[in-house]
Design an enzyme around this catalytic site. Sequence first.
Site, short mmCIF file in Angstrom:
data_model
loop_
_atom_site.label_atom_id
_atom_site.label_comp_id
_atom_site.label_asym_id
_atom_site.label_seq_id
_atom_site.Cartn_x
_atom_site.Cartn_y
_atom_site.Cartn_z
N THR A 184 38.27 50.55 41.97
CA THR A 184 39.21 51.25 42.87
C THR A 184 39.62 52.59 42.28
OG1 THR A 184 41.31 51.14 44.04
CG2 THR A 184 41.23 50.00 41.93
N ARG A 185 39.96 53.52 43.19
CA ARG A 185 40.51 54.82 42.77
C ARG A 185 41.81 55.08 43.52
NH1 ARG A 185 39.37 58.36 46.85
NH2 ARG A 185 37.90 57.49 48.32
N HIS A 218 47.08 47.80 47.56
CA HIS A 218 48.08 47.21 48.44
C HIS A 218 47.66 45.77 48.72
CE1 HIS A 218 49.67 51.18 48.64
NE2 HIS A 218 48.56 51.68 49.15
N ARG A 237 33.94 48.29 52.32
CA ARG A 237 33.59 49.31 53.31
C ARG A 237 33.71 50.70 52.67
NH1 ARG A 237 35.67 52.36 57.49
NH2 ARG A 237 34.71 51.92 59.51
#
Length: 563
Positions: A184-185, A189, A278
């Site tokens: 992740t960057r 959440h 996605r």
Amino acid sequence: MSLLASPTNIQDLKKEAVHLPSWDLTFRQIWDLELLLNGAFSPLNGYLGQKDYDGVVANMRLADGKLWPMPITLDVTNDFAGTLKSGARVALRHPEGMVLAILSVSDVWMPNKDAEAESVLGTTDDGHPGVFELKKSHPAYVGGALEGVELPPHHTFRHLRHTPAELKAEFARLGWKRIVAFQTRNPMHRAHAELARRAAQMIEGNLLIHPVVGMTNPGDVDYFTRVRCYEAVIKHMPPHSGMVSLLPLAMRMGGPREAVWHSMIRKNYGATHFIVGRDHAGPSNPKTGKGFYGPYDAQQLAEKHQKEVGIEVVSFEEMVYYEDKGEYWPVSKIPEGGRVLNISGTELRRRLREGADIPDWFTYPEVVKELRMRYPDRSRQGFTLFLTGLSGSGKSTIANVIMAKLMEVQTRPVTMLDGDLVRKHLSSELGFSKEHRDLNIKRIGYVASEITKNHGAAICAPIAPYRAVRREVRQMIDAVGAFIEVYINAPIEVCEQRDRKGLYAKARAGLIKGFTGIDDPYEAPENAEIVLETDKLSVEEAAAKVLLYLENEGFIAPEAEQE
Ligand code: PPS
């Protein structure tokens, strides 16, 4: 495999480095070097030589046929490249001066960057951040094997940093055999956490939250804030089921190829599974608002190569909040008529900017707290008004009126960085070549970004005739506050007629060369937040338009709400 030399060899390398030519690494190069040295880019033993590079660009394969999707090259200036021959040794240095590695040069060549961009990133459009970086990089490439002296130092979040060998040892210590990595960057959440938790459940293993803390997409949340969020999110997972480790990678935002690359890196860090969701590492085109890649292109390419990589790709579709059930579900599983809630990135930024509610179903209270500290609502943010336009278009006059009005209606300190003033105090040694103008604008941008970061207001009023450097400044300032481009648009004939300083007359007479608008270009802004046609507006009207914009966008709060 780590490329760090043995302790005795390190002493010899340090002695040798004293007599070698040095290359001072750029920040992007330091991130690449760290992952080369620590083995995260295995099987590479250094920067790609020309044959390997050609193969990687053409079909993701090194000259020996091994899979490798991303060109890892050392870009240098023409001048430096001109001093190197095959067999030369170069000391690669951190900007603080330490030698990090010694490179044995095998090849020096001039790449075709357009061909590289098209083949690797699928486009030559510099709206793509990877293409932009590629075009900005130095023109010559140097390939060759590396001997590592030391890894680049890190002073932050040291408890979350591991080399591949350290992370594998940690997994062994914890008895983890099946590990799914989550790239992740962005802050995590509930939807991301739910997706990652389900992936770990599905593989009956443990979760590695493996965020990129090197270079990500411009405009992403800074990693300090993000890491505090990850540490909070992991506490919402079942105890001891997962861990956070930071990946100092310079992303290229290359979608499909990037996903394959990411999976190989995770394999090297000891993960057995890798989540690809996605739009994995896919940027959107600022000109069209659409993605550069299809939403599931990255998944497909990563799946295609998973066996060869030796890691299992766990494909996930978008997760959305299914309100009727109060749970997160994959979007395709929501029954006909089911009520779904989602907050897009743009909507989240709006809510932060305007201080609006961020609901509990969307994220965790600790994450909201971090984001609100990082992104105070606009009335508390710093901003830069960047006035650009021809000489004589009215920049300085309007800037001075805006400055006075700002001081009247709000309490941020206001700093003026007028073209002429800056050239006197900050850029006195610079002329008007493209190189010098760009440097001048970068200096202004740097000062303005510092002012903006510290919640002040900066008003810049240079000609700033070149689009690319304006965009660089925008990116720099957007990361710390707001960049508001104001195009002072007056036809050249009008500016020339005014000719307050008599410079147009001199330029026409050939006494000044390279005068903007006469024999040097002015690239008009395409997406300026405000356009002021100063042949139609009075100075008062033009300044009032800017003030109105600031009020409407929330930068100037009503008097009763100002602290
Ligand atoms: S730039 O291109 O943004 O770095 O220029 P800037 O720092 O704003 O400086 C512009 C002022 O310098 C004077 N001047 C010239 N302008 C354009 N081209 C050439 N060759 C040139 N030589 C001198 C001119 O007074 C500009 O001031 P403004 O306020 O724009 O009229």
